[in-house]
Design a protein around this motif. Structure first.
Motif, PDB file in Angstrom:
ATOM      1  N   ARG A  60       5.586  22.400  44.660  1.00 37.37           N
ATOM      2  CA  ARG A  60       4.480  21.885  45.351  1.00 37.37           C
ATOM      3  C   ARG A  60       3.916  23.180  46.213  1.00 37.37           C
ATOM      4  N   LEU A 270      -1.214  22.897  50.334  1.00 39.84           N
ATOM      5  CA  LEU A 270      -0.380  22.489  49.267  1.00 39.84           C
ATOM      6  C   LEU A 270       0.808  21.485  49.665  1.00 39.84           C
ATOM      7  N   THR A 276      -1.233  20.818  43.320  1.00 36.14           N
ATOM      8  CA  THR A 276      -0.353  22.076  42.935  1.00 36.14           C
ATOM      9  C   THR A 276      -0.835  22.264  41.537  1.00 36.14           C
TER      10      THR A 276
END
Length: 429
Positions: A60, A270, A276
């Motif tokens: 991620r 993020l 992502t």
């Protein structure tokens, strides 16, 4: 690539950020299809989570395939770093996220992609943010729109859908005087035609879905940081200048300097927003970028020839292509986009709204899709699709009036494209 020679664009679009795989010797960047990465030991894990060491934790946040793409785009744009994400819309939120807090606003151009106008005029209100829309050709209006709560200025280098060229240098001067970052969406130009950072932009965003990938296969976005903005010059940007509670009081700008925005985008953006980019999508974009300059040259060549031909067609009322000598933006092309005015523009048809519908339905080579920047030629009637949610006044201001179609010129044989357009134009009358 190693420090040393200054490489040309065509070399960098193939090699920047890429090295043979150390485990296998694979020359093409592998797709690292993994969610997590094994730590060397407990100390290594702790250092990564404390941002004391750069490495991979969880996909991620970071992924080796995506990392190559980030470095390549940052290199081509002349930036210090980049963060890739799931779409162009995600990139815009990622760009604003460290800058905005409830009650703050962003000053934006009226000439934007319809989805961006909706995102800025409607969706960001849910975060407590707001946008002030201004004609960026009116520099006094841009200055007047900036107030004490403004935290960024936003525009497109080549505006969608009309292909208008923004005077980036002039807008950058206004933003700089106000102590604000200028964010430029460079999707329509790509760094081959325009490098906004050289004109004073602080951040550059891309929908990598478009020209960078070039094949209409995957969605993606990217935020490139110039590394030149002083986030600590005022108290306007506490996310970057003040202590971050989640990292034991670490100050991103003080700690990471020119890479402060990039590190924040990964470590906070993020981490918490989760927008992502998947590694397979990054792989497709990396492959597409290897031919970016070749494709953009043909895009521009075809667009110029077709725009000149369309301007003289009896079924056409007007063409907005900035590469035409009749365009008010023609002189601006040489300074902002010296390699050409891109391949996106609109055509106003004498047949009006109904004529546009007939025109779109009669095309065969041009694909009727809600996309642009494909190797294929594309068409859309913005007023009934991408800009449908806007008022008639907003549609006109954005260059998407009811009698207008948007063309994204591909890299096919230009004579075939002329034949297809001529047949459809005859049907529109």
């Amino acid at each position: 690539m190693t420090d040393g020679p200054t490489y040309g664009f065509d070399t960098l679009q193939i090699h920047a950020g890429s090295r043979p795989d150390p485990a296998t010797g694979a020359r093409q960047t592998p797709i690292y299809q993994t969610t997590a990465y094994v730590f060397r030991d407990a100390e290594h894990a702790a250092a990564l989570f404390n941002l004391q060491e750069v490495g991979y934790i969880y996909s991620r946040l970071t992924n080796p395939t995506v990392a190559v793409l980030q470095e390549r785009i940052a290199t081509l744009e002349g930036g210090a770093g980049a963060v890739c994400c799931s779409s162009g819309h995600a990139a815009q939120i990622m760009a604003l996220f460290p800058l905005m807090t409830p009650g703050k606003n962003v000053v934006v151009s009226t000439r934007l992609y319809g989805g961006t106008i909706t995102q800025f005029s409607q969706t960001i209100k849910r975060f407590g943010w707001s946008a002030t829309f201004v004609d960026f050709d009116d520099l006094d209006a841009v200055k007047a729109a900036i107030d004490d709560d403004t935290r960024a200025v936003f525009c497109e280098s080549i505006a969608n859908p009309g292909g208008y060229i923004t005077d980036l240098k002039a807008i950058a001067k206004i933003a700089d005087k106000a102590g604000l970052p200028l964010i430029v969406d460079n999707t329509g130009a790509t760094p081959y035609l325009c490098r906004p950072i050289e004109h004073g932009a602080t951040l550059v965003v891309h929908s990598t879905t478009k020209y960078l990938t070039g094949t209409g296969t995957v969605t993606g976005g990217c935020v490139v940081d110039s590394g030149t903005f002083d986030w600590s010059a005022s108290d306007k940007f506490p996310s970057l200048s003040a202590p971050e509670p989640a990292y034991h009081g670490l100050k991103f700008h003080e700690t990471f300097g020119p890479l402060a925005f990039t590190f924040h985008g990964i470590a906070v953006g993020l981490r918490d927003l989760g927008m992502t980019m998947n590694p397979q999508g990054a792989h497709y974009t990396l492959i597409g970028m290897e031919t970016l300059s070749l494709r953009m040259e043909r895009h521009v060549q075809n667009a110029t020839e077709l725009a000149e031909w369309l301007e003289k067609h009896p079924a056409v009322e007007a063409v907005t292509y900035a590469g035409l000598k009749s365009s008010p933006y023609f002189k601006r092309v040489k300074s902002i986009c010296p390699r050409g005015a891109g391949a996106l523009f609109t055509v106003a048809l004498k047949g009006g709204y109904d004529g546009c519908i007939k025109f779109v339905n009669a095309l065969e080579i041009f694909s009727h899709v809600a996309n642009l920047g494909d190797a294929r030629s594309l068409v859309i009637h913005s007023a009934s699709t991408t800009h449908r949610q806007l008022t008639p006044e907003q549609q006109t201001a954005a260059g998407a009036a009811p009698n207008v179609v948007r063309l994204s010129i591909g890299i096919e044989d230009v004579e075939d494209l002329k034949t297809d357009l001529d047949r459809a134009l005859a049907a529109s009358m």
